[in-house]
Design a protein around this motif. Sequence first.
Motif, PDB file in Angstrom:
ATOM      1  N   MET A   1      47.339  16.196  75.994  1.00  0.00           N
ATOM      2  CA  MET A   1      47.102  16.537  77.392  1.00  0.00           C
ATOM      3  C   MET A   1      46.100  15.566  78.005  1.00  0.00           C
ATOM      4  O   MET A   1      45.252  15.027  77.314  1.00  0.00           O
ATOM      5  CB  MET A   1      46.575  17.959  77.524  1.00  0.00           C
ATOM      6  N   LYS A   2      46.221  15.403  79.299  1.00  0.00           N
ATOM      7  CA  LYS A   2      45.301  14.551  80.039  1.00  0.00           C
ATOM      8  C   LYS A   2      44.041  15.354  80.357  1.00  0.00           C
ATOM      9  O   LYS A   2      44.069  16.585  80.422  1.00  0.00           O
ATOM     10  CB  LYS A   2      45.969  14.068  81.322  1.00  0.00           C
ATOM     11  N   ARG A   3      42.946  14.634  80.567  1.00  0.00           N
ATOM     12  CA  ARG A   3      41.660  15.295  80.827  1.00  0.00           C
ATOM     13  C   ARG A   3      41.244  15.102  82.276  1.00  0.00           C
ATOM     14  O   ARG A   3      41.309  14.000  82.810  1.00  0.00           O
ATOM     15  CB  ARG A   3      40.589  14.724  79.912  1.00  0.00           C
ATOM     16  N   CYS A   4      40.790  16.187  82.899  1.00  0.00           N
ATOM     17  CA  CYS A   4      40.366  16.167  84.293  1.00  0.00           C
ATOM     18  C   CYS A   4      38.951  16.721  84.415  1.00  0.00           C
ATOM     19  O   CYS A   4      38.623  17.742  83.812  1.00  0.00           O
ATOM     20  CB  CYS A   4      41.315  17.011  85.145  1.00  0.00           C
ATOM     21  N   LEU A   5      38.136  16.037  85.191  1.00  0.00           N
ATOM     22  CA  LEU A   5      36.799  16.522  85.527  1.00  0.00           C
ATOM     23  C   LEU A   5      36.831  16.980  86.974  1.00  0.00           C
ATOM     24  O   LEU A   5      37.184  16.211  87.872  1.00  0.00           O
ATOM     25  CB  LEU A   5      35.753  15.415  85.355  1.00  0.00           C
ATOM     26  N   LEU A   6      36.510  18.231  87.202  1.00  0.00           N
ATOM     27  CA  LEU A   6      36.452  18.803  88.542  1.00  0.00           C
ATOM     28  C   LEU A   6      34.987  19.058  88.877  1.00  0.00           C
ATOM     29  O   LEU A   6      34.330  19.870  88.225  1.00  0.00           O
ATOM     30  CB  LEU A   6      37.261  20.100  88.601  1.00  0.00           C
ATOM     31  N   ILE A   7      34.476  18.335  89.866  1.00  0.00           N
ATOM     32  CA  ILE A   7      33.089  18.472  90.301  1.00  0.00           C
ATOM     33  C   ILE A   7      33.096  19.310  91.576  1.00  0.00           C
ATOM     34  O   ILE A   7      33.719  18.936  92.571  1.00  0.00           O
ATOM     35  CB  ILE A   7      32.447  17.093  90.561  1.00  0.00           C
ATOM     36  N   ILE A   8      32.407  20.443  91.541  1.00  0.00           N
ATOM     37  CA  ILE A   8      32.381  21.371  92.676  1.00  0.00           C
ATOM     38  C   ILE A   8      30.969  21.496  93.222  1.00  0.00           C
ATOM     39  O   ILE A   8      30.023  21.763  92.473  1.00  0.00           O
ATOM     40  CB  ILE A   8      32.897  22.768  92.276  1.00  0.00           C
ATOM     41  N   ASN A   9      30.849  21.346  94.525  1.00  0.00           N
ATOM     42  CA  ASN A   9      29.607  21.650  95.220  1.00  0.00           C
ATOM     43  C   ASN A   9      29.746  23.085  95.734  1.00  0.00           C
ATOM     44  O   ASN A   9      30.464  23.333  96.704  1.00  0.00           O
ATOM     45  CB  ASN A   9      29.381  20.678  96.382  1.00  0.00           C
TER      46      ASN A   9
ATOM     47  N   MET B   1      42.071  29.117  90.303  1.00  0.00           N
ATOM     48  CA  MET B   1      43.353  28.675  90.832  1.00  0.00           C
ATOM     49  C   MET B   1      43.486  27.159  90.712  1.00  0.00           C
ATOM     50  O   MET B   1      44.536  26.656  90.300  1.00  0.00           O
ATOM     51  CB  MET B   1      43.501  29.108  92.295  1.00  0.00           C
ATOM     52  N   MET B   2      42.423  26.407  91.043  1.00  0.00           N
ATOM     53  CA  MET B   2      42.467  24.945  90.939  1.00  0.00           C
ATOM     54  C   MET B   2      42.688  24.516  89.491  1.00  0.00           C
ATOM     55  O   MET B   2      43.507  23.641  89.203  1.00  0.00           O
ATOM     56  CB  MET B   2      41.180  24.328  91.495  1.00  0.00           C
ATOM     57  N   GLU B   3      41.960  25.143  88.572  1.00  0.00           N
ATOM     58  CA  GLU B   3      42.112  24.815  87.155  1.00  0.00           C
ATOM     59  C   GLU B   3      43.525  25.141  86.659  1.00  0.00           C
ATOM     60  O   GLU B   3      44.105  24.386  85.873  1.00  0.00           O
ATOM     61  CB  GLU B   3      41.062  25.557  86.331  1.00  0.00           C
ATOM     62  N   SER B   4      44.083  26.236  87.141  1.00  0.00           N
ATOM     63  CA  SER B   4      45.433  26.645  86.748  1.00  0.00           C
ATOM     64  C   SER B   4      46.472  25.632  87.224  1.00  0.00           C
ATOM     65  O   SER B   4      47.385  25.263  86.469  1.00  0.00           O
ATOM     66  CB  SER B   4      45.736  28.030  87.315  1.00  0.00           C
ATOM     67  N   VAL B   5      46.353  25.185  88.452  1.00  0.00           N
ATOM     68  CA  VAL B   5      47.294  24.195  88.986  1.00  0.00           C
ATOM     69  C   VAL B   5      47.184  22.891  88.196  1.00  0.00           C
ATOM     70  O   VAL B   5      48.196  22.279  87.835  1.00  0.00           O
ATOM     71  CB  VAL B   5      47.045  23.950  90.489  1.00  0.00           C
ATOM     72  N   LEU B   6      45.966  22.468  87.906  1.00  0.00           N
ATOM     73  CA  LEU B   6      45.783  21.248  87.121  1.00  0.00           C
ATOM     74  C   LEU B   6      46.407  21.398  85.734  1.00  0.00           C
ATOM     75  O   LEU B   6      47.029  20.467  85.222  1.00  0.00           O
ATOM     76  CB  LEU B   6      44.302  20.897  87.024  1.00  0.00           C
ATOM     77  N   HIS B   7      46.247  22.580  85.139  1.00  0.00           N
ATOM     78  CA  HIS B   7      46.842  22.841  83.819  1.00  0.00           C
ATOM     79  C   HIS B   7      48.364  22.735  83.889  1.00  0.00           C
ATOM     80  O   HIS B   7      48.998  22.193  82.978  1.00  0.00           O
ATOM     81  CB  HIS B   7      46.411  24.212  83.306  1.00  0.00           C
ATOM     82  N   GLU B   8      48.963  23.243  84.970  1.00  0.00           N
ATOM     83  CA  GLU B   8      50.412  23.151  85.146  1.00  0.00           C
ATOM     84  C   GLU B   8      50.884  21.695  85.186  1.00  0.00           C
ATOM     85  O   GLU B   8      52.024  21.408  84.818  1.00  0.00           O
ATOM     86  CB  GLU B   8      50.842  23.861  86.425  1.00  0.00           C
ATOM     87  N   TYR B   9      50.010  20.800  85.632  1.00  0.00           N
ATOM     88  CA  TYR B   9      50.348  19.375  85.693  1.00  0.00           C
ATOM     89  C   TYR B   9      49.905  18.623  84.444  1.00  0.00           C
ATOM     90  O   TYR B   9      49.887  17.404  84.424  1.00  0.00           O
ATOM     91  CB  TYR B   9      49.755  18.740  86.954  1.00  0.00           C
ATOM     92  N   GLY B  10      49.534  19.365  83.409  1.00  0.00           N
ATOM     93  CA  GLY B  10      49.259  18.750  82.124  1.00  0.00           C
ATOM     94  C   GLY B  10      47.825  18.326  81.895  1.00  0.00           C
ATOM     95  O   GLY B  10      47.567  17.485  81.034  1.00  0.00           O
ATOM     96  N   TYR B  11      46.886  18.900  82.633  1.00  0.00           N
ATOM     97  CA  TYR B  11      45.480  18.534  82.486  1.00  0.00           C
ATOM     98  C   TYR B  11      44.670  19.642  81.821  1.00  0.00           C
ATOM     99  O   TYR B  11      44.854  20.816  82.127  1.00  0.00           O
ATOM    100  CB  TYR B  11      44.841  18.238  83.851  1.00  0.00           C
TER     101      TYR B  11
END
Length: 83
Positions: free
Chosen positions: A1-9, A23-33
Amino acid sequence: MKRCLLIINPCAGKKTAVKNRTMMESVLHEYGYVCTTVLTTGQGDATRIAAARQSDFDLILCSGGDGTLNEVVAGLTQVNSIK
């Protein structure tokens, strides 16, 4: 799987990013992250986080306002300067 860093303010705008985090993490997971999420706590955090961790991820996203985006871009331009 690919790795994604999500930085939230969490203080940006109407403060809805934290509420929508799952929800954001779930969508990213659906795209293989596999997503790692980091919440900023003050000015300069996003720059430090992006600079220090950019080589660990395939994708870096941010949620916040203009300032958050500016900080992340500034951090990403510091290629290999912070470890």
